[in-house]
Design a protein around this motif. Sequence first.
Motif, mmCIF file in Angstrom:
data_model
loop_
_atom_site.group_PDB
_atom_site.id
_atom_site.type_symbol
_atom_site.label_atom_id
_atom_site.label_comp_id
_atom_site.label_asym_id
_atom_site.label_seq_id
_atom_site.Cartn_x
_atom_site.Cartn_y
_atom_site.Cartn_z
ATOM 1 N N ILE B 20 -11.269 -18.303 -5.594
ATOM 2 C CA ILE B 20 -10.134 -17.661 -6.249
ATOM 3 C C ILE B 20 -10.249 -16.172 -5.935
ATOM 4 O O ILE B 20 -11.240 -15.525 -6.316
ATOM 5 N N VAL B 21 -9.267 -15.653 -5.220
ATOM 6 C CA VAL B 21 -9.318 -14.232 -4.858
ATOM 7 C C VAL B 21 -8.585 -13.416 -5.927
ATOM 8 O O VAL B 21 -7.434 -13.699 -6.265
ATOM 9 N N THR B 22 -9.291 -12.431 -6.465
ATOM 10 C CA THR B 22 -8.671 -11.540 -7.446
ATOM 11 C C THR B 22 -8.467 -10.166 -6.817
ATOM 12 O O THR B 22 -9.318 -9.666 -6.076
ATOM 13 N N THR B 23 -7.298 -9.594 -7.103
ATOM 14 C CA THR B 23 -6.957 -8.261 -6.591
ATOM 15 C C THR B 23 -6.240 -7.497 -7.703
ATOM 16 O O THR B 23 -5.796 -8.100 -8.691
ATOM 17 N N ASN B 24 -6.133 -6.215 -7.539
ATOM 18 C CA ASN B 24 -5.381 -5.412 -8.520
ATOM 19 C C ASN B 24 -4.783 -4.172 -7.862
ATOM 20 O O ASN B 24 -5.246 -3.732 -6.793
ATOM 21 N N ARG B 25 -3.711 -3.704 -8.492
ATOM 22 C CA ARG B 25 -3.161 -2.381 -8.158
ATOM 23 C C ARG B 25 -2.993 -1.715 -9.489
ATOM 24 O O ARG B 25 -2.100 -2.087 -10.256
ATOM 25 N N GLY B 26 -3.884 -0.803 -9.801
ATOM 26 C CA GLY B 26 -3.850 -0.174 -11.112
ATOM 27 C C GLY B 26 -4.083 -1.213 -12.195
ATOM 28 O O GLY B 26 -5.015 -2.005 -12.107
ATOM 29 N N TRP B 27 -3.184 -1.275 -13.172
ATOM 30 C CA TRP B 27 -3.362 -2.207 -14.295
ATOM 31 C C TRP B 27 -2.930 -3.607 -13.960
ATOM 32 O O TRP B 27 -3.148 -4.539 -14.736
ATOM 33 N N SER B 28 -2.256 -3.786 -12.864
ATOM 34 C CA SER B 28 -1.701 -5.093 -12.542
ATOM 35 C C SER B 28 -2.727 -5.958 -11.796
ATOM 36 O O SER B 28 -3.184 -5.596 -10.706
ATOM 37 N N LYS B 61 -6.918 -2.489 0.139
ATOM 38 C CA LYS B 61 -7.992 -2.813 1.112
ATOM 39 C C LYS B 61 -9.265 -3.329 0.450
ATOM 40 O O LYS B 61 -10.377 -3.131 0.967
ATOM 41 N N VAL B 62 -9.083 -3.973 -0.707
ATOM 42 C CA VAL B 62 -10.228 -4.544 -1.433
ATOM 43 C C VAL B 62 -9.807 -5.893 -2.008
ATOM 44 O O VAL B 62 -8.654 -6.049 -2.430
ATOM 45 N N LEU B 63 -10.718 -6.855 -2.024
ATOM 46 C CA LEU B 63 -10.497 -8.093 -2.764
ATOM 47 C C LEU B 63 -11.826 -8.612 -3.289
ATOM 48 O O LEU B 63 -12.889 -8.238 -2.797
ATOM 49 N N VAL B 64 -11.728 -9.471 -4.312
ATOM 50 C CA VAL B 64 -12.922 -10.099 -4.877
ATOM 51 C C VAL B 64 -12.784 -11.614 -4.704
ATOM 52 O O VAL B 64 -11.759 -12.189 -5.086
ATOM 53 N N CYS B 105 -19.974 -16.885 -9.698
ATOM 54 C CA CYS B 105 -20.397 -15.625 -9.097
ATOM 55 C C CYS B 105 -19.208 -15.046 -8.357
ATOM 56 O O CYS B 105 -18.192 -15.715 -8.178
ATOM 57 N N TRP B 106 -19.308 -13.794 -7.945
ATOM 58 C CA TRP B 106 -18.244 -13.218 -7.125
ATOM 59 C C TRP B 106 -18.824 -12.203 -6.151
ATOM 60 O O TRP B 106 -19.930 -11.682 -6.352
ATOM 61 N N ILE B 107 -18.069 -11.958 -5.091
ATOM 62 C CA ILE B 107 -18.392 -10.875 -4.147
ATOM 63 C C ILE B 107 -17.141 -10.016 -3.995
ATOM 64 O O ILE B 107 -16.059 -10.545 -3.745
ATOM 65 N N ALA B 108 -17.303 -8.711 -4.166
ATOM 66 C CA ALA B 108 -16.215 -7.770 -3.875
ATOM 67 C C ALA B 108 -16.334 -7.345 -2.412
ATOM 68 O O ALA B 108 -17.434 -7.054 -1.932
ATOM 69 N N PHE B 109 -15.198 -7.353 -1.706
ATOM 70 C CA PHE B 109 -15.185 -7.017 -0.281
ATOM 71 C C PHE B 109 -14.243 -5.863 0.016
ATOM 72 O O PHE B 109 -13.149 -5.792 -0.558
ATOM 73 N N GLU B 110 -14.649 -5.030 0.951
ATOM 74 C CA GLU B 110 -13.706 -4.122 1.575
ATOM 75 C C GLU B 110 -13.036 -4.881 2.722
ATOM 76 O O GLU B 110 -13.685 -5.652 3.434
ATOM 77 N N CYS B 111 -11.718 -4.686 2.869
ATOM 78 C CA CYS B 111 -10.974 -5.369 3.930
ATOM 79 C C CYS B 111 -10.766 -4.394 5.081
ATOM 80 O O CYS B 111 -10.113 -3.365 4.901
ATOM 81 N N ILE B 112 -11.331 -4.715 6.232
ATOM 82 C CA ILE B 112 -11.231 -3.800 7.381
ATOM 83 C C ILE B 112 -10.589 -4.515 8.578
ATOM 84 O O ILE B 112 -10.385 -5.715 8.544
ATOM 85 N N ASN B 113 -10.331 -3.737 9.622
ATOM 86 C CA ASN B 113 -9.725 -4.289 10.859
ATOM 87 C C ASN B 113 -8.526 -5.184 10.554
ATOM 88 O O ASN B 113 -8.392 -6.276 11.114
ATOM 89 N N ILE B 114 -7.672 -4.733 9.662
ATOM 90 C CA ILE B 114 -6.532 -5.560 9.244
ATOM 91 C C ILE B 114 -5.536 -5.712 10.394
ATOM 92 O O ILE B 114 -5.105 -4.717 10.989
#
Lengths: 195, 195
Positions: B20-28, B61-64, B105-114
């Motif tokens: 399950i990928v979790t993302t956010n933009r500010g409070w959303s 550029k981040v996801l968990v 458990c979870w891993i937070a990732f930086e998203c690169i080379n998009i």
Amino acid sequence: MHIKLNLEDYGIYEGISETIVTTNRGWSMNAAPMGIIRRNDKLFVRLFKGSTTYDNVLSEKVLVANTTWNAAIFVNSTFSDLQDSDFESINVNGRTIVALKEAQCWIAFECINIKLTSEALVAELIPLRTHVNKCRIRAPNRGLFGVIEACIHATRYRLTGEEKYLKLIKAYGEIVDKCGGENEKEAMKLLYAYL
Amino acid sequence: MHIKLNLEDYGIYEGISETIVTTNRGWSMNAAPMGIIRRNDKLFVRLFKGSTTYDNVLSEKVLVANTTWNAAIFVNSTFSDLQDSDFESINVNGRTIVALKEAQCWIAFECINIKLTSEALVAELIPLRTHVNKCRIRAPNRGLFGVIEACIHATRYRLTGEEKYLKLIKAYGEIVDKCGGENEKEAMKLLYAYL
């Protein structure tokens, strides 16, 4: 000497858990994929006549349910005999039982209230001994599931020769190709070789 | 600040891990089932245009990636928004990210080379932070996978309205009925209600 235990600690949740059941009669050891049925806190197993697991359970009244995610073990134990070196022997209350060395964990059960029908036996399972080798986290992988489903359809295909099972095996093979890792892809190759 | 880690310790093996990928933009905050693709030690994700995950990743550029076996979370995050109370916020190197409270458990990732195509983006994932809540053993359950497969076909059904997907959903529903526990059966009822 029965024990009381929290089944979740050993990977056995409500519904049917796909385990590798190991049994033995003296020096002769057997492994086969079997579903452990859990309803509330009662456990059951249903074994079809003609299988070595059926014969061993009827004779010894004991089985070991091993938890593993190793796709190749599911395939090899469906279609052939595992190596003796894949097993370990354990003394439980004076009798020797066998488990899979590579299992994440296992539970040894006494089989009671055995009911026989013309084609199968149903036994209630009472925990005798448990062992945890390693606790590993794993995200669900559709490839592993694909191998397990393919094994089920492959057993039916070998029994009936019906084309529809071959189609299902190939459909699951596509999921394995797309989603599986090397272990699952290798297991699928093994499965095709057994057909 | 990237980190080097043993991906297996966080449930991510070769092939595609269903997380399950979790993302956010500010409070959303957003959660959605997504496959994390692992080839050797490189990780990727493919996100379709039009999804909130796509928009959030393109912007932040981040996801968990959260590992869970909770069938209801797969269904609810496919078709609706989880509750704010299902998320926890974490400060990583000065930015706020979100994860699922109930994840193993979870891993937070930086998203690169998009890389952008007309319909999707593909990003490479670089680990930033990890967390393990609990390590649980679980034998494979065909019901859990039945729910995941049904979610995939339900998404396709909602996009196309094609009858064949409905048939597949029902076929997987039968596996859930037979092999799932209460959690998986409840998840399947939720899924039918979303169709």
